[in-house]
Every structure is written in structure tokens, then in C-alpha cells.
Design an enzyme around this catalytic site. Structure first.
Site, short mmCIF file in Angstrom:
data_model
loop_
_atom_site.label_atom_id
_atom_site.label_comp_id
_atom_site.label_asym_id
_atom_site.label_seq_id
_atom_site.Cartn_x
_atom_site.Cartn_y
_atom_site.Cartn_z
N CYS A 37 0.83 -1.21 0.00
CA CYS A 37 0.00 0.00 0.00
C CYS A 37 0.87 1.26 0.00
CB CYS A 37 -1.00 -0.05 1.16
SG CYS A 37 -2.37 1.12 0.97
N HIS A 76 -3.01 -5.21 1.26
CA HIS A 76 -2.41 -5.62 2.52
C HIS A 76 -2.60 -7.12 2.71
CE1 HIS A 76 -2.07 -1.50 4.32
NE2 HIS A 76 -3.08 -1.25 3.52
N GLU A 83 -0.96 -8.84 4.84
CA GLU A 83 -0.65 -9.11 6.25
C GLU A 83 -1.90 -9.08 7.14
OE1 GLU A 83 -0.63 -4.67 5.97
OE2 GLU A 83 -0.01 -6.32 4.67
#
EC number: 4.3.3.6
Length: 197
Positions: free
Chosen positions: A82, A176, A178
Site C-alpha cells: 500500500c 495488505h 498481512e
């Protein structure tokens, strides 16, 4: 243990903790990086999401911008998500005043291209080089890539827009990974680091 790469997460701002967890699950030794001397001790680096203008200004303030550029130019593997993708671009289409980039990928990015915070969404993204089906990506005020140069390889698109790019040892995603519990993007990055360690 010697095969375990030490990978830093740039901890100036953003979702640092989630990256530490994802890297650890991909068999890396993950640590926070805030200062040039900490950067010097890692084999690779993740630049997390956050607010790209703020991150750029903090990197300059903490004396990190030039050391980051030098390590990227020297071939250190880096993965940006990002806002991290924006920092790894050679050019931002609509930069804020005083916004700088680290560079590393020959691409032009558009900030907040997928819309505002309340337009955030999740999507399944097919990523070249990642087996086991699509990666679940979370898009939060995400950028997209307007164009890439000859050296950059597009590895994923969503809705007709480029959302993941790799150039040599530098990897970047608009989304993202994660935040999803799917750590295959981080595993890919750990393998990239291991290959040059």
C-alpha cells in the site's frame, strides 16, 4: 539457523505488528527498523502500509531516506504494501507537497486510487508465482500502478488495474496481505531475501 533471514519492518508508521507476525510465520527473523544502524543489520525490509506522505516525511526526519535509497540501489530485497508501494515507485502521479520516494521500481503510481477509507474492500487476487489459488487482498485507500517501465514485471491486476509489481529484488502490492492470515506473499518475499543472502 544461518539460513533464517533477518528481515526488518520499517516502523515509522503503519501496520507494523501484522507484518512482524506474517514474516515470523514465513520463517524469517523479524525486527523493527527505525534508525540507519538498524537498517544496516537486516537482510531485507518490509515497508508497511500507512500514510505515504507522513512516512516519507518521517523517513527524512529520522535520517532514513538516503540509507534506504542506498540499500535498495545496492540490491537489498524490499517489499512494500500500500503506502510502501508508493514509497518504492520512481514517480507518484499526484504527490503531496514535499513527498519523496525511495524508488526501486520503474513505475508510476496513483495515490488513493481505489477510493477513500470507507470504500475499502477485500478481493481475491491471482498473483503470478504464488501457487494454491488467489491471494486474499485487503485494499484500504489503496494505490494502483498507472504504468510500468521495461524493467518492472506486473504480477497481479485487479479490476483492470495493476496491483502487484516486481523488479529484481523489489516487490510491491497495492493491497495488505498481512491483514488476512494468508502469508504466501510474505513467504515469496522471504524466499527472495534468502536467494540473495
Amino acid at each position: 539457523m544461518s539460513d533464517t533471514p533477518v528481515i526488518g519492518v520499517l516502523a515509522l508508521q503503519g501496520d507494523v505488528r501484522e507484518h512482524l507476525i506474517a514474516l515470523a510465520s514465513a520463517d524469517a527473523l523479524a525486527r523493527l527498523v527505525r534508525r540507519p544502524e538498524e537498517l544496516a543489520e537486516v537482510d531485507g525490509l518490509v515497508i508497511p502500509g500507512g500514510e505515504s506522505t507522513t512516512m516519507s516525511k518521517l523517513a527524512v526526519l529520522f535520517g532514513m531516506m538516503e540509507p534506504l535509497r542506498e540499500r535498495v540501489r545496492a540490491g537489498m530485497p524490499v517489499y512494500g504494501t500500500c503506502a510502501g508501494m508508493i514509497l518504492l515507485a520512481e514517480k507518484i502521479l499526484d504527490p503531496r507537497s514535499g513527498q519523496e520516494t525511495v524508488g526501486g521500481i520503474d513505475m508510476i503510481v496513483r495515490r488513493n486510487a481505489f477510493g477513500r477509507q470507507n470504500e475499502s474492500f477485500e478481493a481475491a487476487v491471482e498473483v503470478a508465482g504464488i501457487g494454491g489459488g488467489p491471494v486474499e487482498g485487503v485494499f484500504i485507500r489503496a494505490p494502483w500502478v498507472e504504468s510500468v517501465g521495461a524493467g518492472a514485471e506486473v504480477i497481479a491486476e485487479h479490476g483492470g488495474h495493476i496491483v502487484a509489481v516486481r523488479q529484481g529484488n523489489v516487490l510491491a502490492t497495492s493491497f495488505h496481505p498481512e491483514l488476512t492470515g494468508d502469508h504466501r506473499m510474505h513467504a515469496l518475499f522471504v524466499d527472495m531475501v534468502r536467494a540473495v543472502k
